[in-house]
Design a protein around this motif. Sequence first.
Motif, PDB file in Angstrom:
ATOM      1  N   PHE A 228      13.470  -1.332 -12.068  1.00 25.33           N
ATOM      2  CA  PHE A 228      14.435  -0.994 -10.591  1.00 25.33           C
ATOM      3  C   PHE A 228      13.656  -1.627  -9.489  1.00 25.33           C
ATOM      4  O   PHE A 228      12.395  -1.734  -9.261  1.00 25.33           O
ATOM      5  N   ARG A 229      14.503  -2.023  -8.264  1.00 20.63           N
ATOM      6  CA  ARG A 229      13.751  -2.442  -7.286  1.00 20.63           C
ATOM      7  C   ARG A 229      13.572  -1.255  -6.300  1.00 20.63           C
ATOM      8  O   ARG A 229      12.804  -1.727  -5.363  1.00 20.63           O
TER       9      ARG A 229
ATOM     10  N   THR B  39      11.946   1.688  -4.991  1.00 18.90           N
ATOM     11  CA  THR B  39      10.947   2.621  -5.252  1.00 18.90           C
ATOM     12  C   THR B  39      11.235   4.163  -5.760  1.00 18.90           C
ATOM     13  O   THR B  39      10.748   4.644  -6.407  1.00 18.90           O
TER      14      THR B  39
ATOM     15  N   ASN C  49      12.522   4.104  -9.163  1.00 17.16           N
ATOM     16  CA  ASN C  49      11.257   3.892  -9.998  1.00 17.16           C
ATOM     17  C   ASN C  49      10.818   5.537 -10.444  1.00 17.16           C
ATOM     18  O   ASN C  49      10.599   5.496 -11.552  1.00 17.16           O
ATOM     19  N   ALA C  50      10.667   6.137  -9.360  1.00 15.98           N
ATOM     20  CA  ALA C  50       9.971   7.566  -9.338  1.00 15.98           C
ATOM     21  C   ALA C  50      10.933   8.573 -10.056  1.00 15.98           C
ATOM     22  O   ALA C  50      10.490   8.960 -11.269  1.00 15.98           O
TER      23      ALA C  50
ATOM     24  N   PHE D  60       4.437  11.379  -5.459  1.00 14.32           N
ATOM     25  CA  PHE D  60       4.980  10.145  -5.336  1.00 14.32           C
ATOM     26  C   PHE D  60       6.087  10.202  -4.243  1.00 14.32           C
ATOM     27  O   PHE D  60       6.088   9.126  -3.319  1.00 14.32           O
TER      28      PHE D  60
ATOM     29  N   VAL E 231       5.034  10.476  -0.778  1.00 11.85           N
ATOM     30  CA  VAL E 231       4.243   9.428  -0.293  1.00 11.85           C
ATOM     31  C   VAL E 231       5.567   8.131   0.108  1.00 11.85           C
ATOM     32  O   VAL E 231       5.455   7.519   1.338  1.00 11.85           O
ATOM     33  N   ILE E 232       6.397   8.105  -0.812  1.00 12.58           N
ATOM     34  CA  ILE E 232       7.464   7.108  -0.536  1.00 12.58           C
ATOM     35  C   ILE E 232       8.007   7.305   0.766  1.00 12.58           C
ATOM     36  O   ILE E 232       8.494   6.406   1.521  1.00 12.58           O
TER      37      ILE E 232
ATOM     38  N   LEU F 178       7.239   9.390   3.016  1.00  8.26           N
ATOM     39  CA  LEU F 178       6.270   9.308   4.340  1.00  8.26           C
ATOM     40  C   LEU F 178       6.015   7.817   4.898  1.00  8.26           C
ATOM     41  O   LEU F 178       6.120   7.931   6.054  1.00  8.26           O
ATOM     42  N   LEU F 179       5.805   6.975   3.782  1.00  3.83           N
ATOM     43  CA  LEU F 179       5.607   5.637   4.305  1.00  3.83           C
ATOM     44  C   LEU F 179       6.856   4.930   4.631  1.00  3.83           C
ATOM     45  O   LEU F 179       6.812   3.812   5.021  1.00  3.83           O
TER      46      LEU F 179
ATOM     47  N   VAL G  40       8.580   3.090   2.350  1.00  5.95           N
ATOM     48  CA  VAL G  40       8.695   2.011   1.597  1.00  5.95           C
ATOM     49  C   VAL G  40       9.775   2.094   0.439  1.00  5.95           C
ATOM     50  O   VAL G  40       9.852   1.476  -0.208  1.00  5.95           O
TER      51      VAL G  40
ATOM     52  N   ARG H 266      12.850   0.941   0.797  1.00  7.52           N
ATOM     53  CA  ARG H 266      13.486  -0.294   0.684  1.00  7.52           C
ATOM     54  C   ARG H 266      13.423  -1.115  -0.518  1.00  7.52           C
ATOM     55  O   ARG H 266      12.252  -0.928  -0.906  1.00  7.52           O
TER      56      ARG H 266
ATOM     57  N   THR I 119      12.250  -3.892  -2.906  1.00  5.16           N
ATOM     58  CA  THR I 119      11.303  -4.637  -2.722  1.00  5.16           C
ATOM     59  C   THR I 119      11.888  -6.137  -3.355  1.00  5.16           C
ATOM     60  O   THR I 119      12.475  -5.854  -4.330  1.00  5.16           O
TER      61      THR I 119
ATOM     62  N   LEU J 293      12.132  -8.688  -5.819  1.00  8.54           N
ATOM     63  CA  LEU J 293      11.253  -8.713  -7.200  1.00  8.54           C
ATOM     64  C   LEU J 293      11.222 -10.202  -7.539  1.00  8.54           C
ATOM     65  O   LEU J 293      10.513 -10.674  -8.406  1.00  8.54           O
TER      66      LEU J 293
END
Lengths: 213, 102
Positions: free
Chosen positions: A21-22, A24, A27-28, A66, A69-70, A72-73, A75, A77, A79, A81
């Motif tokens: 998966f693209r 994040t 993914n989690a 996880f 953090v995703i 919080l940051l 990120v 969007r 990515t 690949l």
Amino acid sequence: MFVFLVSGAICLGGALGVVLFRNTVHNALSLVATLFGVAVLFIAQEAYFLAAIQVIVYAGAIVILFLFVIMLLGVDRATALKRDPILGQRPLAVLTGAGLLGLGLTALLAGASRVTGERSSLAPLDPDVPDVDRLGRVLFTDYVFAFEITAVLLTIAVVGAVVLSRRAKKPIDLDEFPEGTAAEELERVRASQDVEQEAAPAAGGSGDGEDAR
Amino acid sequence: MLQLTESWYLVLAALIFTIGAVGLLIRRNPLVMFMCVELMLNAVNLSFVAFARSLDDVAGQAIVFFVLVLAAAEVVVGLAIIVAILRRREGADADDVSLMRG
């Protein structure tokens, strides 16, 4: 058999989702699917306590961490690949994985699955004794030293995480203040330091040296 | 009907481990790389439990317990490092960490 097939398929699908998966967050979430599948397989193998802590620790704590953090940051969007910074890295990685799998399956299916063949060196999985009793007895007798060390490890990890993720104290940037205020601020700080030094006469000598600078 | 032995569990664990390892090599996002490490740890846990069952020994389950604790500690410290890096550089990936060389 049915349980194994279904939860094994969930595990493999989740694992592939983690890699492919693209987004994040996706993914989690696929990681959660895999962890639940593994927990079901633990139950199928009569490791009930481990299944419970698998769900609580992994799905309840680690994946939530996880996701925190995703978020919080920011990120989350997608990515790219497609980008392949090192030439030929991806085919090499797949090749390495295939080799690893081949080696593992060869070792497994060639009959080397029993390393020493010794059975029940520590304590048998007696079906009459409850699962938690069995595990607790081993943890607090044979493995008590390792258990204490994990306590120390967790403490160190918590302290380390706090130190690492703390925002560094910003040095005072004099340009941020309007004209004139910076000098006044500096004077005010120096004056308060002088007052402190007079209050503590023992530190007087070294304080003079700093003022001269 | 095929008999369900511990080899099936070990083969499944090998598959999950391989997927995790390949993902660790392919992906660049440090968070996803961490998730792949978790996958590999889970595969090892699964095979430990399978061995505990087939060899009738509780030691395999005790080791799974320690691996769980280790994974938790590792994730906490790793995510703290990732937060510290990404706070400075927006959208950094594993390649950018090579800038930390002295």
